[in-house]
Motif scaffolding. Structure first.
Motif, short mmCIF file in Angstrom:
data_model
loop_
_atom_site.label_atom_id
_atom_site.label_comp_id
_atom_site.label_asym_id
_atom_site.label_seq_id
_atom_site.Cartn_x
_atom_site.Cartn_y
_atom_site.Cartn_z
N TYR A 112 0.89 -1.33 0.02
CA TYR A 112 -0.06 0.13 0.07
C TYR A 112 0.74 1.37 0.14
CZ TYR A 112 -3.52 -3.32 1.23
OH TYR A 112 -4.23 -4.44 1.31
N GLU A 113 0.26 2.15 -0.60
CA GLU A 113 0.95 3.63 -0.42
C GLU A 113 -0.03 4.67 0.55
OE1 GLU A 113 3.45 4.80 -1.82
OE2 GLU A 113 3.77 2.76 -2.93
N PHE A 114 0.58 4.83 1.53
CA PHE A 114 0.12 5.69 2.51
C PHE A 114 1.10 6.59 2.88
CE2 PHE A 114 1.32 3.23 6.33
CZ PHE A 114 1.57 1.88 5.76
N ARG A 115 0.58 7.82 3.75
CA ARG A 115 1.45 8.75 4.00
C ARG A 115 2.48 8.34 5.01
NH1 ARG A 115 -1.63 13.74 5.68
NH2 ARG A 115 -2.92 13.35 3.60
N LEU A 116 2.25 7.68 6.11
CA LEU A 116 3.03 7.24 7.12
C LEU A 116 3.85 6.06 6.71
CD1 LEU A 116 0.89 7.96 10.39
CD2 LEU A 116 2.76 9.25 9.53
N ALA A 120 6.76 4.60 9.09
CA ALA A 120 6.64 3.38 9.84
C ALA A 120 7.73 2.50 9.50
CB ALA A 120 5.19 2.73 9.35
N TYR B 13 -6.60 2.56 -1.60
CA TYR B 13 -6.42 1.41 -0.59
C TYR B 13 -5.46 2.00 0.60
CZ TYR B 13 -7.91 -1.45 -4.31
OH TYR B 13 -8.89 -2.05 -5.36
N ALA B 14 -5.12 3.10 0.70
CA ALA B 14 -4.41 3.35 1.82
C ALA B 14 -4.72 3.22 3.17
CB ALA B 14 -4.12 5.08 1.79
N LYS B 15 -6.17 3.17 3.43
CA LYS B 15 -6.72 3.06 4.71
C LYS B 15 -6.34 1.68 5.03
CE LYS B 15 -11.26 0.73 4.24
NZ LYS B 15 -12.42 0.73 3.52
N TRP B 16 -6.26 0.55 4.20
CA TRP B 16 -5.71 -0.83 4.38
C TRP B 16 -4.19 -0.94 5.01
CZ3 TRP B 16 -9.20 -4.55 5.45
CH2 TRP B 16 -10.63 -4.24 4.85
N GLY B 17 -3.55 0.14 4.52
CA GLY B 17 -2.25 0.08 4.95
C GLY B 17 -2.16 0.50 6.51
N TYR B 18 -2.92 1.42 6.81
CA TYR B 18 -2.95 1.79 8.34
C TYR B 18 -3.61 0.70 9.05
CZ TYR B 18 -1.95 6.59 6.80
OH TYR B 18 -1.34 7.72 6.58
N ILE B 21 -1.06 -2.29 9.90
CA ILE B 21 -0.01 -1.95 10.43
C ILE B 21 -0.37 -1.74 12.06
CG2 ILE B 21 1.57 -1.31 8.75
CD1 ILE B 21 1.15 1.58 9.92
N PHE B 25 1.86 -1.54 15.62
CA PHE B 25 2.11 -0.36 16.70
C PHE B 25 1.28 -0.38 17.72
CE2 PHE B 25 4.11 0.47 12.63
CZ PHE B 25 5.12 1.05 12.75
#
Lengths: 291, 316
Positions: A112-116, A120, B13-18, B21, B25
């Motif tokens: 995935y591409e996401f800001r953090l 991370a 799909y960014a939300k899935w990245g969060y 993880i 965390f």
């Protein structure tokens, strides 16, 4: 090794090569014998009685294998069977959780591409090398406040955050998980979580197997943190029991039993290792460093 | 069908990245960050048990714990030195032997059959350190096998007391560390050497370079970053040294605490619930580990860049 042939032609080269081979094999065999000697001593002395062992070292096994085995397993102070069970439960649960969640985290960062994302990833790499001992004091206090003393939970749940396992998974994904697969799964209408569980996990099987073995072994062998958390006789793990045996009174020492107890803690892991060794050694090479 | 390219990217799909993880965390925050913060916090307080039951503190005392730890009599300096000495005694032969083995195993002309050797040299690494310590303790004890061999060879009447001699004791701890880690280091270095383009070795061979020359002029310079990595990770492992000396040296007390490591010292404070001092020692240990970790981090970043460069340079 400083002998250099004047001629690098076929003939001189070949004799020299054979000479080098002999040296290599001799040194290797010698070092391997040194590496194996402790195990040899262990196995021999596991089969001897205390009085025999006190008399000196022997090259041939004795007849006390079963007796020693019984002594160790039936010792009410050590509770060997119980500690084997405890160690197994902790190591098995920890390795399952650790590999699954490390793969999940690595997948998130890989796909995935996401800001953090970058933050991370960097964060995990930086903390990867910080030993658990530095926060042991705070950890013990936290566990006390959570009322989890003598519970296995503080030894199992933290393994969800395993930076080194994560790093290995990430390395493996980079080399063998093409993003097209994920893309294709999306077109087929598979949900993201389902894609991970039913498509990615099977692909990751080799990496997961290797890491499960490593995590299992390191938890099986862990001493520092469990020794601070577990004090109940029935909750002790193997390494704690080993330390207990070591600190026992000299007069009460039954060396045959001592060797047997060491054997019981070492041999299961050693056997599993020997069966899977090829696989494991390849694994170390993949995970450690690339190129 | 030259329709517009599908705008699949528009679904984020960014939300899935969060989401994926989060477990890592959250668990890390609870079981690592909070404990770390509270360790640092505790290091500024006076808190200990007297005679094992009477609780003193916690009272805020600022940097007094640190002053006590750094004071000449605390022994922290001595324990750091012990740790360093034992680490060096194990690491020097380890890196030397690992380099030798790795170069042999990867030598294209030698073509050694090394499968069995690789399995054996890695074996000690999977063994429980506590059990390994215990095994060596019995092996080197007064009536253990080493002493019976020693008495047979030298004709000595009485056994040698290995655990009453500072250097013998340190040496045994180092020997165990060495045995446990040389296989691992060998395999890591092998992986590094295998990453070098074989064309380099082949052309050197054709030019008539000796194995020693090839090793010092090609292999060593190219695996330098990984050697550094091995060095620093081993150092980080070294400062965590605990299980083996703890078991071999009667919790560090034998021979005037000359084999007591930093973590053993920390453990002593933790065990006797001397929390203020334990906190201060932990914080110092944290800083040492953090500096080393940052070093490793930069090395790994460097390594990520390097292979690509060499691959481009010697494209077949």
């Amino acid at each position: 090794m400083a002998i250099s042939p004047d001629v690098v032609g076929q003939k001189g080269g070949k004799a020299f090569l054979n000479f080098r081979r002999v040296i290599c094999y001799t040194v290797l065999t010698l070092i391997c014998i040194i590496s194996l000697f402790p195990f040899f001593v262990l196995i021999i002395n596991m089969t001897r009685s205390n009085s025999d062992i006190q008399k000196g070292f022997a090259l041939l096994p004795g007849k006390y294998l079963i007796d020693n085995f019984k002594t160790v397993l039936l010792n009410s102070e050590w509770k060997m069977i119980n500690s084997l069970k405890n160690s197994f439960i902790i190591a098995a649960c920890a390795s399952l959780l650790s590999t699954y969640f490390s793969a999940l985290t690595a997948y998130a960062i890989h796909v995935y591409e996401f800001r953090l994302k970058k933050f991370a990833f960097t964060f995990i790499l930086v903390i990867m090398m910080i030993p658990a001992q530095v926060s042991a004091l705070g950890f013990v206090n936290l566990i006390k406040r959570m009322d989890l003393f003598n519970s296995f939970i503080p030894l199992i749940i933290p393994s969800i955050a395993a930076p080194a396992t994560f790093f290995f998974m990430k390395q493996y994904m980079e080399s063998s998980l093409p993003l097209d697969i994920v893309e294709a799964a999306r077109i087929d209408g598979s949900g993201e979580f389902r894609t991970f569980n039913s498509l990615i996990m099977p692909i990751m099987k080799p990496a997961i197997a290797v890491q499960m073995i490593f995590t299992f072994v390191s938890n099986w062998n862990n001493y520092f943190i469990p020794a601070l958390i577990l004090s109940d006789k029935n909750k002790k793990t193997l390494p704690i029991v080993i330390a207990l045996i070591r600190s026992a009174d000299y007069a009460k020492f039954d060396m045959g039993a001592v060797y047997m107890s060491i054997g019981i803690s070492i041999l299961p892991v050693a056997l599993v290792y020997l069966f899977l060794s090829k696989f494991i050694i390849r694994g170390i090479a993949i995970g450690s460093v690339k190129g | 069908m030259s329709a517009l390219p599908k705008k699949r990217k528009s679904i984020s799909y960014a939300k899935w990245g969060y989401i994926f993880i989060i477990p890592f965390f959250v668990v890390f925050a609870i079981f690592n960050l909070i404990p770390l913060a509270s360790t640092i916090y505790k290091s500024f307080f006076e808190e200990y048990l007297v005679m094992g039951y009477e609780q003193i503190g916690p009272t805020f005392i600022g940097l007094e714990n640190y002053e006590a730890v750094f004071a000449a009599g605390s022994g922290l300096g001595k324990y750091f030195l012990n740790t360093l000495i034992i680490w060096i005694l194990g690491f020097v032969p380890q890196i030397f032997l690992s380099l030798l083995f790795a170069s042999w195993f990867t030598d294209l002309r030698l073509k050694l059959k090394c499968g069995v050797y690789k399995i054996i040299i890695y074996l000690p690494n999977i063994i429980m350190a506590a059990a390994m310590g215990m095994l060596f303790f019995t092996m080197f004890s007064t009536n253990g096998p080493i002493n019976s061999i020693y008495m047979n060879i030298t004709g000595a009447k009485s056994p040698y007391l290995f655990f009453d001699n500072m250097w013998a004791q340190r040496g045994i701890v180092s020997l165990i560390n060495f045995l446990m880690w040389y296989g691992n280091t060998t395999i890591m270095l092998m992986a590094a050497i295998n990453g070098i383009d074989t064309a380099l070795f082949e052309s050197a061979q054709i030019d008539g370079a000796t194995p020693t020359k090839i090793f010092t002029k090609i292999t060593l310079p190219l695996i330098r970053p990984i050697l550094l990595y091995v060095l620093v990770t081993s150092l980080i492992g070294g400062i965590q040294m605990f299980d083996v000396p703890q078991i071999l040296t009667a919790d560090g007390e034998s021979v005037n605490r000359t084999s007591m490591t930093v973590v053993m010292y920390l453990n002593k404070h933790l065990y006797s619930k001397n929390y203020g001092m334990a906190g201060a020692v932990s914080v110092i240990l944290f800083f040492v580990a953090a500096i080393l970790s940052i070093l490793v981090f930069f090395m790994m970043k460097e390594r990520d860049v390097k292979p690509r460069k060499t691959a481009k340079g010697v494209k077949k």
